[in-house]
Motif scaffolding. Structure first.
Motif, PDB file in Angstrom:
ATOM      1  N   PRO A  61       0.832  -1.204   0.000  1.00  6.94           N
ATOM      2  CA  PRO A  61       0.000   0.000   0.000  1.00  6.94           C
ATOM      3  C   PRO A  61       0.863   1.250   0.000  1.00  6.94           C
ATOM      4  O   PRO A  61       1.971   1.260   0.542  1.00  6.94           O
ATOM      5  CB  PRO A  61      -0.785  -0.109   1.319  1.00  6.94           C
ATOM      6  CG  PRO A  61      -0.767  -1.559   1.660  1.00  6.94           C
ATOM      7  CD  PRO A  61       0.525  -2.097   1.130  1.00  6.94           C
ATOM      8  N   PHE A  64       3.605   2.657   2.649  1.00  2.83           N
ATOM      9  CA  PHE A  64       3.900   1.588   3.615  1.00  2.83           C
ATOM     10  C   PHE A  64       5.351   1.617   4.078  1.00  2.83           C
ATOM     11  O   PHE A  64       5.643   1.616   5.270  1.00  2.83           O
ATOM     12  CB  PHE A  64       3.555   0.234   2.995  1.00  2.83           C
ATOM     13  CG  PHE A  64       3.930  -0.935   3.859  1.00  2.83           C
ATOM     14  CD1 PHE A  64       3.228  -1.214   5.017  1.00  2.83           C
ATOM     15  CD2 PHE A  64       5.002  -1.757   3.535  1.00  2.83           C
ATOM     16  CE1 PHE A  64       3.567  -2.282   5.836  1.00  2.83           C
ATOM     17  CE2 PHE A  64       5.352  -2.832   4.330  1.00  2.83           C
ATOM     18  CZ  PHE A  64       4.634  -3.093   5.480  1.00  2.83           C
ATOM     19  N   ARG A  74       6.306  -1.906  14.448  1.00  5.83           N
ATOM     20  CA  ARG A  74       5.261  -1.571  15.417  1.00  5.83           C
ATOM     21  C   ARG A  74       4.111  -2.528  15.233  1.00  5.83           C
ATOM     22  O   ARG A  74       4.008  -3.211  14.220  1.00  5.83           O
ATOM     23  CB  ARG A  74       4.787  -0.132  15.219  1.00  5.83           C
ATOM     24  CG  ARG A  74       4.222   0.119  13.835  1.00  5.83           C
ATOM     25  CD  ARG A  74       4.183   1.594  13.524  1.00  5.83           C
ATOM     26  NE  ARG A  74       3.856   1.793  12.121  1.00  5.83           N
ATOM     27  CZ  ARG A  74       2.645   2.088  11.696  1.00  5.83           C
ATOM     28  NH1 ARG A  74       1.653   2.186  12.530  1.00  5.83           N
ATOM     29  NH2 ARG A  74       2.410   2.269  10.418  1.00  5.83           N
ATOM     30  N   ARG A  77      -1.606  -1.324  12.770  1.00 11.08           N
ATOM     31  CA  ARG A  77      -1.820  -1.754  11.398  1.00 11.08           C
ATOM     32  C   ARG A  77      -1.895  -0.539  10.475  1.00 11.08           C
ATOM     33  O   ARG A  77      -2.516   0.469  10.804  1.00 11.08           O
ATOM     34  CB  ARG A  77      -3.112  -2.556  11.287  1.00 11.08           C
ATOM     35  CG  ARG A  77      -3.144  -3.773  12.204  1.00 11.08           C
ATOM     36  CD  ARG A  77      -1.876  -4.582  12.052  1.00 11.08           C
ATOM     37  NE  ARG A  77      -2.017  -5.901  12.642  1.00 11.08           N
ATOM     38  CZ  ARG A  77      -0.996  -6.694  12.933  1.00 11.08           C
ATOM     39  NH1 ARG A  77       0.230  -6.299  12.716  1.00 11.08           N
ATOM     40  NH2 ARG A  77      -1.198  -7.886  13.437  1.00 11.08           N
TER      41      ARG A  77
ATOM     42  N   ALA B  35       0.830  -6.610   4.320  1.00  7.87           N
ATOM     43  CA  ALA B  35       1.445  -5.506   5.061  1.00  7.87           C
ATOM     44  C   ALA B  35       1.468  -5.815   6.558  1.00  7.87           C
ATOM     45  O   ALA B  35       2.475  -5.577   7.239  1.00  7.87           O
ATOM     46  CB  ALA B  35       0.671  -4.211   4.794  1.00  7.87           C
ATOM     47  N   ASP B  36       0.378  -6.354   7.062  1.00 11.42           N
ATOM     48  CA  ASP B  36       0.344  -6.734   8.485  1.00 11.42           C
ATOM     49  C   ASP B  36       1.405  -7.789   8.793  1.00 11.42           C
ATOM     50  O   ASP B  36       2.087  -7.741   9.814  1.00 11.42           O
ATOM     51  CB  ASP B  36      -1.036  -7.307   8.845  1.00 11.42           C
ATOM     52  CG  ASP B  36      -2.086  -6.215   8.946  1.00 11.42           C
ATOM     53  OD1 ASP B  36      -1.718  -5.036   8.906  1.00 11.42           O
ATOM     54  OD2 ASP B  36      -3.277  -6.557   9.046  1.00 11.42           O
ATOM     55  N   VAL B  38       4.177  -8.413   7.210  1.00  6.53           N
ATOM     56  CA  VAL B  38       5.537  -7.847   7.157  1.00  6.53           C
ATOM     57  C   VAL B  38       5.836  -7.073   8.439  1.00  6.53           C
ATOM     58  O   VAL B  38       6.929  -7.194   9.007  1.00  6.53           O
ATOM     59  CB  VAL B  38       5.696  -6.938   5.915  1.00  6.53           C
ATOM     60  CG1 VAL B  38       6.994  -6.133   5.993  1.00  6.53           C
ATOM     61  CG2 VAL B  38       5.681  -7.778   4.653  1.00  6.53           C
ATOM     62  N   GLN B  39       4.866  -6.302   8.910  1.00  6.43           N
ATOM     63  CA  GLN B  39       5.113  -5.538  10.143  1.00  6.43           C
ATOM     64  C   GLN B  39       5.366  -6.459  11.325  1.00  6.43           C
ATOM     65  O   GLN B  39       6.259  -6.218  12.137  1.00  6.43           O
ATOM     66  CB  GLN B  39       3.914  -4.638  10.434  1.00  6.43           C
ATOM     67  CG  GLN B  39       3.820  -3.484   9.462  1.00  6.43           C
ATOM     68  CD  GLN B  39       2.923  -2.396  10.005  1.00  6.43           C
ATOM     69  OE1 GLN B  39       3.197  -1.825  11.040  1.00  6.43           O
ATOM     70  NE2 GLN B  39       1.859  -2.121   9.302  1.00  6.43           N
ATOM     71  N   GLU B  40       4.567  -7.513  11.420  1.00  6.54           N
ATOM     72  CA  GLU B  40       4.760  -8.448  12.525  1.00  6.54           C
ATOM     73  C   GLU B  40       6.102  -9.174  12.379  1.00  6.54           C
ATOM     74  O   GLU B  40       6.823  -9.392  13.357  1.00  6.54           O
ATOM     75  CB  GLU B  40       3.601  -9.455  12.563  1.00  6.54           C
ATOM     76  CG  GLU B  40       3.693 -10.480  13.681  1.00  6.54           C
ATOM     77  CD  GLU B  40       3.654  -9.868  15.085  1.00  6.54           C
ATOM     78  OE1 GLU B  40       3.022  -8.812  15.257  1.00  6.54           O
ATOM     79  OE2 GLU B  40       4.264 -10.454  15.997  1.00  6.54           O
TER      80      GLU B  40
END
Lengths: 143, 170
Positions: A61, A64, A74, A77, B35-36, B38-40
């Motif tokens: 996105p 991002f 972090r 979301r 995206a979630d 990757v962040q985690e």
């Protein structure tokens, strides 16, 4: 995955990926030379493998990477699709009802010792001609 | 890079972030979940770098993102959620243009990939998207190399069936 007495068919993927030992590779090539079915399977998995490997690089996105690099890792979301419309209202209403029930329905009060135990004790003492009214007094103060 | 050859978190995010996102996207099938993921995964990378031993960095990252993915799959099985599809136009089909032909072919492959049971999807994605060797996939998934080979092969056969039939493989 393999016919009785023959090699396991998954060796074909190992063959395609260059993951076999020289002995296994020779065995697969021998099988390919005599089995049209194996040749057909090899052609199929070669095609599928090429199609997966040809998938384009996906783009995350907008913003991002900037957010990730600026803020570090972090738990929040970046973007989420939410369930909206009637489903969202139903889900929200159900959650509110659960919370309301949790607060409004009185939880059973647990006396210790239990009221039943004290009643039994009182009945026993009464039957032994002790003063039944005086013996009831502690019930009102126990929790 | 630190003196003992261990990359910093910033270096991992900058230089391998796209690799993580690519694997995450092919595992989840949509950009928000990717995206979630990757962040985690990057959270776990920060913690893991303290004990990271220099080796196959992408194998290590693949293991982390795979574990995050499988954890999320298990969590959703316990608490199912309804998510909207990544592209609403796929629910309400519009007439495809010539320019969209390639994108539609990719979408078909992604849809077939997403229809695979997780253990087969992970094996195929780590092999054909992440381009890991069987040995690295075995380390990433905790499965023996023979099992990895079997899952990749069966996954490809299922993908073939799904692409031919346009449905979920049996």
């Amino acid at each position: 995955m393999s016919a009785p007495g023959s090699l396991p068919e998954d060796l074909l993927s190992g063959y395609l990926d260059g993951e076999l030992s020289p002995v296994q590779r020779a065995a697969v090539e021998q099988e390919l030379a005599r089995s049209a079915a194996w040749v057909a399977v090899l052609a199929e998995i070669t095609d599928v493998r090429a199609r997966v490997r040809a998938l384009p690089l996906p783009e995350p996105p907008s913003g991002f990477w900037e957010a990730v690099l600026d803020e570090g890792p972090r738990r929040s979301r970046v973007t989420r699709h939410r369930v909206g419309g009637p489903l969202g209202w139903i889900a929200g209403g159900a959650a509110a009802a659960v919370v309301a029930v949790a607060f409004l329905v009185p939880s059973p009060h647990h006396a210790s010792p239990s009221v039943a135990t004290l009643v039994d004790s009182h009945a026993t003492r009464s039957s032994l001609s002790q003063d039944p009214i005086t013996q009831l007094a502690p019930i009102g103060f126990r929790r | 890079m630190t003196s003992d050859g261990v990359p910093t978190w910033d270096e991992v995010a900058r230089e391998h972030g796209r690799f993580l996102y690519q694997v995450a996207y092919r595992l989840t099938g949509n950009s928000d979940d990717a995206a979630d993921l990757v962040q985690e995964a990057l959270l776990r990378v920060r913690k893991g770098l303290e004990t990271y031993q220099p080796g196959s960095l992408e194998g290590w990252l693949a293991r982390i993102v795979t574990n995050v993915f499988l954890d999320e799959v298990r969590r959703r099985r316990r608490r199912p959620v309804t998510a909207l599809p990544d592209d609403p136009d796929r629910v309400l089909p519009a007439a495809p243009s010539a320019d969209e032909a390639s994108a539609e072919l990719s979408a078909d492959v992604q849809a077939a990939l997403s229809s695979l049971p997780e253990e087969f999807r992970v094996a195929v994605v780590l092999c054909d998207v992440a381009d890991l060797a069987y040995e690295d996939i075995a380390v990433a998934t905790g499965a023996p190399v023979g099992t990895v080979r079997s899952r990749i092969h069966r996954g490809r056969r299922m993908l073939r069936a799904a692409l031919q039939q346009g449905g979920v493989p049996g």
